[in-house]
Design an enzyme around this catalytic site. Structure first.
Site, mmCIF file in Angstrom:
data_model
loop_
_atom_site.group_PDB
_atom_site.id
_atom_site.type_symbol
_atom_site.label_atom_id
_atom_site.label_comp_id
_atom_site.label_asym_id
_atom_site.label_seq_id
_atom_site.Cartn_x
_atom_site.Cartn_y
_atom_site.Cartn_z
ATOM 1 N N ARG A 117 0.883 -1.180 0.000
ATOM 2 C CA ARG A 117 0.000 0.000 0.000
ATOM 3 C C ARG A 117 0.913 1.220 0.000
ATOM 4 O O ARG A 117 1.713 1.415 0.918
ATOM 5 C CB ARG A 117 -0.892 0.007 1.251
ATOM 6 C CG ARG A 117 -1.581 1.335 1.463
ATOM 7 C CD ARG A 117 -2.659 1.293 2.514
ATOM 8 N NE ARG A 117 -3.839 0.616 1.996
ATOM 9 C CZ ARG A 117 -5.052 0.703 2.565
ATOM 10 N NH1 ARG A 117 -5.238 1.431 3.647
ATOM 11 N NH2 ARG A 117 -6.071 0.042 2.033
ATOM 12 N N HIS A 144 -7.521 0.656 -6.253
ATOM 13 C CA HIS A 144 -7.738 -0.164 -5.053
ATOM 14 C C HIS A 144 -8.401 -1.468 -5.524
ATOM 15 O O HIS A 144 -9.576 -1.730 -5.234
ATOM 16 C CB HIS A 144 -8.614 0.597 -4.055
ATOM 17 C CG HIS A 144 -8.530 0.084 -2.642
ATOM 18 N ND1 HIS A 144 -7.778 -1.020 -2.287
ATOM 19 C CD2 HIS A 144 -9.119 0.524 -1.493
ATOM 20 C CE1 HIS A 144 -7.902 -1.225 -0.989
ATOM 21 N NE2 HIS A 144 -8.709 -0.309 -0.479
ATOM 22 N N GLN A 147 -10.143 -4.015 -3.014
ATOM 23 C CA GLN A 147 -11.414 -3.518 -2.481
ATOM 24 C C GLN A 147 -12.532 -3.715 -3.497
ATOM 25 O O GLN A 147 -13.633 -4.141 -3.145
ATOM 26 C CB GLN A 147 -11.281 -2.029 -2.135
ATOM 27 C CG GLN A 147 -12.551 -1.417 -1.604
ATOM 28 C CD GLN A 147 -12.923 -1.944 -0.230
ATOM 29 O OE1 GLN A 147 -12.126 -1.878 0.681
ATOM 30 N NE2 GLN A 147 -14.129 -2.488 -0.084
ATOM 31 N N ASP A 236 -17.231 7.257 -1.469
ATOM 32 C CA ASP A 236 -15.962 7.135 -0.732
ATOM 33 C C ASP A 236 -15.653 8.522 -0.179
ATOM 34 O O ASP A 236 -16.281 9.526 -0.574
ATOM 35 C CB ASP A 236 -14.858 6.645 -1.700
ATOM 36 C CG ASP A 236 -13.525 6.383 -1.005
ATOM 37 O OD1 ASP A 236 -13.514 6.226 0.237
ATOM 38 O OD2 ASP A 236 -12.491 6.332 -1.709
ATOM 39 N N CYS A 276 -16.239 1.620 0.928
ATOM 40 C CA CYS A 276 -15.043 0.820 1.261
ATOM 41 C C CYS A 276 -14.621 0.997 2.708
ATOM 42 O O CYS A 276 -13.928 0.149 3.246
ATOM 43 C CB CYS A 276 -13.905 1.166 0.313
ATOM 44 S SG CYS A 276 -13.307 2.868 0.471
ATOM 45 N N ARG A 304 -13.462 -8.586 1.848
ATOM 46 C CA ARG A 304 -12.037 -8.333 1.586
ATOM 47 C C ARG A 304 -11.248 -9.600 1.891
ATOM 48 O O ARG A 304 -10.347 -9.984 1.146
ATOM 49 C CB ARG A 304 -11.515 -7.182 2.479
ATOM 50 C CG ARG A 304 -12.046 -5.804 2.146
ATOM 51 C CD ARG A 304 -11.538 -5.296 0.814
ATOM 52 N NE ARG A 304 -10.087 -5.241 0.751
ATOM 53 C CZ ARG A 304 -9.330 -4.238 1.217
ATOM 54 N NH1 ARG A 304 -9.888 -3.186 1.772
ATOM 55 N NH2 ARG A 304 -8.004 -4.261 1.089
HETATM 56 N N1 NVA Z 1 -9.950 6.736 -1.271
HETATM 57 C C1 NVA Z 1 -9.564 6.303 0.048
HETATM 58 C C2 NVA Z 1 -9.793 4.844 0.225
HETATM 59 C C3 NVA Z 1 -9.453 4.320 1.589
HETATM 60 C C4 NVA Z 1 -9.637 2.853 1.723
HETATM 61 C C5 NVA Z 1 -8.112 6.646 0.283
HETATM 62 O O1 NVA Z 1 -7.301 6.440 -0.634
HETATM 63 O O2 NVA Z 1 -7.790 7.135 1.365
HETATM 64 N N1 CP Z 2 -11.107 -0.052 2.779
HETATM 65 C C1 CP Z 2 -9.831 -0.147 3.164
HETATM 66 O O1 CP Z 2 -8.918 -0.384 2.349
HETATM 67 O O2 CP Z 2 -9.649 0.004 4.486
HETATM 68 P P1 CP Z 2 -8.276 0.220 5.270
HETATM 69 O O3 CP Z 2 -7.745 1.563 4.837
HETATM 70 O O4 CP Z 2 -8.646 0.167 6.709
HETATM 71 O O5 CP Z 2 -7.310 -0.861 4.886
#
Ligand code: NVA
Ligand code: CP
Length: 320
Positions: A117, A144, A147, A236, A276, A304
Protein backbone atom coordinates in the site's frame (compact mmCIF):
# COMPACT_ATOMS: atom_id res chain seq x y z
CA UNK A 1 -23.07 -24.33 -3.74
CA UNK A 2 -20.92 -27.44 -4.02
CA UNK A 3 -18.42 -27.49 -1.16
CA UNK A 4 -14.81 -27.27 -2.25
CA UNK A 5 -12.58 -29.23 0.05
CA UNK A 6 -9.60 -29.99 -2.12
CA UNK A 7 -7.28 -27.98 -4.30
CA UNK A 8 -8.46 -29.69 -7.48
CA UNK A 9 -11.95 -28.34 -6.88
CA UNK A 10 -10.68 -24.83 -7.64
CA UNK A 11 -10.30 -23.69 -11.19
CA UNK A 12 -6.67 -22.76 -11.57
CA UNK A 13 -6.19 -19.70 -13.66
CA UNK A 14 -3.23 -18.61 -15.66
CA UNK A 15 -3.42 -15.00 -14.58
CA UNK A 16 -0.76 -12.35 -14.64
CA UNK A 17 2.10 -12.75 -12.18
CA UNK A 18 0.72 -9.82 -10.15
CA UNK A 19 -2.47 -7.97 -9.25
CA UNK A 20 -1.54 -4.34 -9.82
CA UNK A 21 -4.75 -2.90 -11.28
CA UNK A 22 -8.01 -4.21 -12.73
CA UNK A 23 -7.09 -2.77 -16.13
CA UNK A 24 -4.64 -5.71 -16.39
CA UNK A 25 -7.38 -8.34 -15.93
CA UNK A 26 -10.09 -9.58 -18.26
CA UNK A 27 -13.73 -9.92 -17.22
CA UNK A 28 -13.14 -13.66 -17.21
CA UNK A 29 -10.19 -13.31 -14.81
CA UNK A 30 -12.37 -11.25 -12.45
CA UNK A 31 -15.17 -13.82 -12.62
CA UNK A 32 -12.69 -16.58 -11.75
CA UNK A 33 -11.38 -14.67 -8.75
CA UNK A 34 -14.96 -14.09 -7.55
CA UNK A 35 -15.80 -17.78 -7.96
CA UNK A 36 -12.76 -18.84 -5.95
CA UNK A 37 -13.59 -16.14 -3.38
CA UNK A 38 -17.08 -17.64 -2.96
CA UNK A 39 -15.48 -21.06 -2.40
CA UNK A 40 -13.02 -19.61 0.12
CA UNK A 41 -15.94 -18.09 2.02
CA UNK A 42 -17.85 -21.35 1.94
CA UNK A 43 -14.85 -23.30 3.22
CA UNK A 44 -14.17 -20.85 6.02
CA UNK A 45 -17.83 -20.72 7.12
CA UNK A 46 -18.08 -24.54 7.12
CA UNK A 47 -14.76 -25.22 8.83
CA UNK A 48 -13.36 -26.98 5.74
CA UNK A 49 -9.58 -27.17 5.53
CA UNK A 50 -8.02 -24.90 2.90
CA UNK A 51 -4.42 -24.49 3.98
CA UNK A 52 -3.13 -24.16 0.44
CA UNK A 53 -0.35 -21.71 1.27
CA UNK A 54 1.26 -23.73 4.08
CA UNK A 55 4.87 -22.71 4.54
CA UNK A 56 4.46 -19.56 2.43
CA UNK A 57 5.05 -15.98 3.54
CA UNK A 58 3.50 -12.71 2.42
CA UNK A 59 5.42 -9.48 3.01
CA UNK A 60 3.02 -6.57 3.61
CA UNK A 61 4.45 -3.10 2.99
CA UNK A 62 2.36 -0.21 4.33
CA UNK A 63 3.31 3.38 3.52
CA UNK A 64 -0.22 4.53 4.45
CA UNK A 65 -2.55 3.69 7.35
CA UNK A 66 -4.86 0.67 7.28
CA UNK A 67 -7.23 -1.36 9.39
CA UNK A 68 -9.12 -3.64 6.96
CA UNK A 69 -6.33 -4.32 4.48
CA UNK A 70 -3.77 -5.23 7.11
CA UNK A 71 -6.06 -7.42 9.18
CA UNK A 72 -7.71 -9.16 6.22
CA UNK A 73 -4.42 -9.98 4.47
CA UNK A 74 -2.75 -11.17 7.67
CA UNK A 75 -5.78 -13.23 8.74
CA UNK A 76 -6.19 -14.54 5.19
CA UNK A 77 -2.61 -15.80 5.08
CA UNK A 78 -3.07 -17.46 8.48
CA UNK A 79 -6.27 -19.20 7.33
CA UNK A 80 -4.46 -20.41 4.19
CA UNK A 81 -1.79 -21.98 6.39
CA UNK A 82 0.83 -19.33 5.67
CA UNK A 83 2.38 -16.39 7.43
CA UNK A 84 2.40 -12.61 6.91
CA UNK A 85 5.13 -10.11 7.80
CA UNK A 86 4.18 -6.46 8.37
CA UNK A 87 6.64 -3.81 7.18
CA UNK A 88 5.85 -0.19 7.84
CA UNK A 89 7.28 2.28 5.35
CA UNK A 90 8.59 4.45 8.19
CA UNK A 91 10.26 1.73 10.24
CA UNK A 92 11.78 -0.32 7.42
CA UNK A 93 14.71 0.77 5.27
CA UNK A 94 12.18 1.85 2.62
CA UNK A 95 11.56 4.93 4.77
CA UNK A 96 15.30 5.69 4.72
CA UNK A 97 15.40 5.65 0.95
CA UNK A 98 16.37 2.08 0.00
CA UNK A 99 15.40 1.78 -3.68
CA UNK A 100 12.23 -0.17 -4.43
CA UNK A 101 14.22 -2.20 -6.99
CA UNK A 102 16.44 -3.53 -4.18
CA UNK A 103 13.57 -4.10 -1.75
CA UNK A 104 11.84 -6.13 -4.47
CA UNK A 105 14.84 -8.38 -5.01
CA UNK A 106 15.54 -8.85 -1.30
CA UNK A 107 11.93 -9.76 -0.41
CA UNK A 108 11.87 -12.16 -3.37
CA UNK A 109 14.68 -14.14 -1.65
CA UNK A 110 12.64 -14.61 1.57
CA UNK A 111 8.96 -14.49 0.71
CA UNK A 112 6.38 -15.89 -1.72
CA UNK A 113 4.36 -12.74 -2.32
CA UNK A 114 4.32 -9.01 -1.55
CA UNK A 115 1.33 -6.82 -0.76
CA UNK A 116 2.00 -3.09 -0.93
CA UNK A 117 0.00 0.00 0.00
CA UNK A 118 1.66 3.19 -1.15
CA UNK A 119 1.15 6.46 -3.03
CA UNK A 120 2.31 6.15 -6.64
CA UNK A 121 1.09 3.39 -8.91
CA UNK A 122 4.52 3.60 -10.59
CA UNK A 123 6.14 2.39 -7.34
CA UNK A 124 3.96 -0.72 -7.33
CA UNK A 125 4.62 -1.36 -11.01
CA UNK A 126 8.37 -1.02 -10.40
CA UNK A 127 8.20 -3.35 -7.40
CA UNK A 128 6.49 -5.96 -9.56
CA UNK A 129 8.99 -5.50 -12.36
CA UNK A 130 11.93 -6.25 -10.05
CA UNK A 131 10.27 -8.89 -7.84
CA UNK A 132 10.33 -12.51 -8.97
CA UNK A 133 7.32 -13.21 -6.73
CA UNK A 134 3.71 -11.96 -7.11
CA UNK A 135 2.95 -8.39 -6.08
CA UNK A 136 -0.55 -7.37 -4.94
CA UNK A 137 -1.69 -3.75 -4.87
CA UNK A 138 -3.26 -3.01 -1.48
CA UNK A 139 -4.12 0.59 -2.56
CA UNK A 140 -2.35 3.35 -4.42
CA UNK A 141 -3.52 6.84 -5.32
CA UNK A 142 -4.59 5.33 -8.66
CA UNK A 143 -6.26 2.04 -7.78
CA UNK A 144 -7.74 -0.16 -5.05
CA UNK A 145 -8.27 -3.46 -6.90
CA UNK A 146 -8.67 -5.74 -3.86
CA UNK A 147 -11.41 -3.52 -2.48
CA UNK A 148 -13.31 -3.52 -5.75
CA UNK A 149 -13.05 -7.31 -6.04
CA UNK A 150 -14.69 -7.45 -2.60
CA UNK A 151 -17.35 -4.95 -3.71
CA UNK A 152 -18.17 -6.98 -6.83
CA UNK A 153 -18.31 -10.16 -4.77
CA UNK A 154 -20.74 -8.50 -2.35
CA UNK A 155 -23.00 -7.13 -5.07
CA UNK A 156 -23.09 -10.54 -6.76
CA UNK A 157 -23.93 -12.19 -3.43
CA UNK A 158 -26.82 -9.82 -2.79
CA UNK A 159 -28.13 -9.46 -6.34
CA UNK A 160 -27.19 -12.91 -7.74
CA UNK A 161 -25.60 -11.32 -10.83
CA UNK A 162 -23.51 -8.38 -12.01
CA UNK A 163 -24.21 -8.21 -15.72
CA UNK A 164 -26.80 -5.62 -16.63
CA UNK A 165 -26.91 -3.98 -13.18
CA UNK A 166 -26.32 -0.25 -12.90
CA UNK A 167 -23.46 0.78 -10.61
CA UNK A 168 -23.37 4.44 -9.62
CA UNK A 169 -20.41 6.15 -7.93
CA UNK A 170 -20.87 9.57 -6.33
CA UNK A 171 -17.95 11.76 -5.27
CA UNK A 172 -14.24 12.01 -5.89
CA UNK A 173 -12.74 10.46 -9.04
CA UNK A 174 -10.19 8.71 -6.83
CA UNK A 175 -8.63 5.23 -6.53
CA UNK A 176 -12.04 3.70 -5.72
CA UNK A 177 -13.79 5.44 -8.61
CA UNK A 178 -11.03 4.34 -11.00
CA UNK A 179 -11.19 0.69 -9.93
CA UNK A 180 -15.00 0.58 -9.78
CA UNK A 181 -15.32 1.94 -13.31
CA UNK A 182 -12.90 -0.65 -14.69
CA UNK A 183 -14.17 -3.56 -12.58
CA UNK A 184 -17.84 -2.77 -13.14
CA UNK A 185 -17.52 -2.39 -16.91
CA UNK A 186 -15.38 -5.54 -17.23
CA UNK A 187 -18.14 -7.46 -15.42
CA UNK A 188 -20.83 -6.19 -17.80
CA UNK A 189 -22.32 -3.59 -15.47
CA UNK A 190 -23.53 -0.17 -16.58
CA UNK A 191 -21.48 2.44 -14.73
CA UNK A 192 -22.43 6.04 -14.01
CA UNK A 193 -20.18 8.41 -12.10
CA UNK A 194 -20.91 11.88 -10.74
CA UNK A 195 -17.91 14.05 -9.80
CA UNK A 196 -17.56 17.82 -9.48
CA UNK A 197 -15.48 19.52 -12.15
CA UNK A 198 -11.77 19.17 -11.43
CA UNK A 199 -12.20 15.85 -9.63
CA UNK A 200 -12.72 13.46 -12.54
CA UNK A 201 -11.39 9.89 -12.60
CA UNK A 202 -7.96 9.23 -14.11
CA UNK A 203 -7.75 9.94 -17.88
CA UNK A 204 -6.45 6.36 -18.52
CA UNK A 205 -9.60 5.01 -16.90
CA UNK A 206 -11.87 7.36 -18.85
CA UNK A 207 -10.15 6.32 -22.07
CA UNK A 208 -10.77 2.66 -21.21
CA UNK A 209 -14.39 3.35 -20.24
CA UNK A 210 -15.18 5.29 -23.39
CA UNK A 211 -13.64 2.58 -25.55
CA UNK A 212 -15.20 -0.39 -23.75
CA UNK A 213 -17.37 -2.42 -26.12
CA UNK A 214 -21.02 -3.03 -25.23
CA UNK A 215 -20.59 -1.01 -22.06
CA UNK A 216 -22.77 1.84 -20.90
CA UNK A 217 -20.62 4.46 -19.18
CA UNK A 218 -21.72 7.90 -18.09
CA UNK A 219 -19.68 10.63 -16.42
CA UNK A 220 -21.85 13.49 -15.22
CA UNK A 221 -21.75 16.48 -12.92
CA UNK A 222 -25.21 15.82 -11.48
CA UNK A 223 -25.41 13.18 -8.71
CA UNK A 224 -29.16 12.96 -9.32
CA UNK A 225 -28.66 12.10 -12.98
CA UNK A 226 -26.09 9.43 -12.08
CA UNK A 227 -28.28 7.86 -9.39
CA UNK A 228 -31.42 7.36 -11.47
CA UNK A 229 -32.40 3.66 -11.48
CA UNK A 230 -29.06 2.60 -9.96
CA UNK A 231 -28.92 -0.91 -8.47
CA UNK A 232 -25.82 -0.12 -6.43
CA UNK A 233 -24.84 3.29 -5.09
CA UNK A 234 -21.23 3.66 -3.98
CA UNK A 235 -19.30 6.51 -2.44
CA UNK A 236 -15.96 7.13 -0.73
CA UNK A 237 -14.30 9.86 1.32
CA UNK A 238 -13.85 13.29 -0.21
CA UNK A 239 -10.21 13.56 0.94
CA UNK A 240 -8.15 10.41 0.51
CA UNK A 241 -4.98 9.52 2.40
CA UNK A 242 -2.32 12.05 1.46
CA UNK A 243 -4.91 14.78 0.77
CA UNK A 244 -5.54 15.76 4.40
CA UNK A 245 -4.44 19.37 3.80
CA UNK A 246 -7.07 19.76 1.06
CA UNK A 247 -9.90 18.53 3.30
CA UNK A 248 -11.54 21.92 3.82
CA UNK A 249 -11.38 22.92 0.16
CA UNK A 250 -12.73 19.49 -0.80
CA UNK A 251 -15.65 19.78 1.63
CA UNK A 252 -16.74 22.86 -0.32
CA UNK A 253 -16.15 21.27 -3.74
CA UNK A 254 -18.14 18.13 -2.85
CA UNK A 255 -21.12 19.81 -1.14
CA UNK A 256 -24.11 18.38 -2.99
CA UNK A 257 -22.32 15.08 -3.70
CA UNK A 258 -23.67 13.33 -0.62
CA UNK A 259 -25.37 9.95 -0.64
CA UNK A 260 -28.52 10.75 1.33
CA UNK A 261 -32.17 9.66 1.44
CA UNK A 262 -33.19 12.05 -1.36
CA UNK A 263 -30.53 10.62 -3.67
CA UNK A 264 -31.38 7.04 -2.75
CA UNK A 265 -35.03 7.75 -3.62
CA UNK A 266 -33.91 8.14 -7.26
CA UNK A 267 -32.16 4.77 -7.29
CA UNK A 268 -33.88 1.48 -8.03
CA UNK A 269 -36.10 0.33 -5.13
CA UNK A 270 -34.01 -2.17 -3.19
CA UNK A 271 -30.73 -0.61 -4.36
CA UNK A 272 -27.64 -1.52 -2.38
CA UNK A 273 -25.10 0.88 -0.89
CA UNK A 274 -21.40 0.13 -0.70
CA UNK A 275 -18.62 2.08 1.02
CA UNK A 276 -15.04 0.82 1.26
CA UNK A 277 -14.68 2.47 4.71
CA UNK A 278 -13.64 4.36 6.72
CA UNK A 279 -16.80 6.48 6.25
CA UNK A 280 -17.31 10.12 7.22
CA UNK A 281 -20.96 10.32 8.23
CA UNK A 282 -22.44 13.72 7.40
CA UNK A 283 -19.96 14.22 4.55
CA UNK A 284 -20.08 11.73 1.65
CA UNK A 285 -22.90 9.70 3.27
CA UNK A 286 -25.55 10.43 5.88
CA UNK A 287 -25.68 8.36 9.06
CA UNK A 288 -29.24 7.42 8.09
CA UNK A 289 -28.29 5.88 4.72
CA UNK A 290 -25.17 4.28 6.20
CA UNK A 291 -27.09 2.55 8.99
CA UNK A 292 -29.92 1.49 6.67
CA UNK A 293 -27.32 -0.33 4.54
CA UNK A 294 -24.88 -1.33 7.29
CA UNK A 295 -25.30 -5.09 6.67
CA UNK A 296 -24.27 -4.71 3.02
CA UNK A 297 -21.39 -2.41 3.93
CA UNK A 298 -20.00 -4.78 6.57
CA UNK A 299 -20.49 -7.76 4.23
CA UNK A 300 -18.33 -5.77 1.83
CA UNK A 301 -15.68 -5.32 4.53
CA UNK A 302 -15.80 -9.05 5.36
CA UNK A 303 -15.47 -9.99 1.71
CA UNK A 304 -12.04 -8.33 1.59
CA UNK A 305 -10.85 -11.43 3.46
CA UNK A 306 -12.37 -13.94 1.05
CA UNK A 307 -11.53 -12.06 -2.16
CA UNK A 308 -7.91 -11.56 -1.11
CA UNK A 309 -7.56 -15.21 -0.10
CA UNK A 310 -8.69 -16.04 -3.63
CA UNK A 311 -6.13 -13.66 -5.12
CA UNK A 312 -3.31 -15.02 -2.93
CA UNK A 313 -4.27 -18.62 -3.70
CA UNK A 314 -4.39 -17.97 -7.44
CA UNK A 315 -1.14 -15.97 -7.54
CA UNK A 316 0.92 -17.66 -4.86
CA UNK A 317 -0.18 -21.24 -4.77
CA UNK A 318 -2.87 -22.24 -7.19
CA UNK A 319 -0.65 -23.30 -10.04
CA UNK A 320 1.25 -25.98 -8.18
N1 NVA B 1 -9.95 6.74 -1.27
C1 NVA B 1 -9.56 6.30 0.05
C2 NVA B 1 -9.79 4.84 0.22
C3 NVA B 1 -9.45 4.32 1.59
C4 NVA B 1 -9.64 2.85 1.72
C5 NVA B 1 -8.11 6.65 0.28
O1 NVA B 1 -7.30 6.44 -0.63
O2 NVA B 1 -7.79 7.13 1.37
N1 CP C 1 -11.11 -0.05 2.78
C1 CP C 1 -9.83 -0.15 3.16
O1 CP C 1 -8.92 -0.38 2.35
O2 CP C 1 -9.65 0.00 4.49
P1 CP C 1 -8.28 0.22 5.27
O3 CP C 1 -7.75 1.56 4.84
O4 CP C 1 -8.65 0.17 6.71
O5 CP C 1 -7.31 -0.86 4.89
Amino acid sequence: MVPAVCRSCYEVMKMQKDLLKLLDLSGKDIAKILNVADQMKYNQKHGLAHGYLAGKTLAMIFEKNSTRTRVSFETGMFQLGGHAVFLSGKESQIGRGEPIEDTARVLSRYCDGIMIRTYGQDEVEKLAQYASIPVINGLTDFAHPCQVLADLMTVREHMARLEGLKLCFIGDGNNMANSLIVGGLKCGMDVSVACPEGYDPDPRVLEFARGAEDAVFQLCRSPEEAAVDADVVITDVWASMGQEEEAQQRRAAFAGYQVNAALMALAHPGAMVQHCLPAHRGEEITAEVFEAHAEEIFDEAENRLHAQKAVMYLLMGGGE
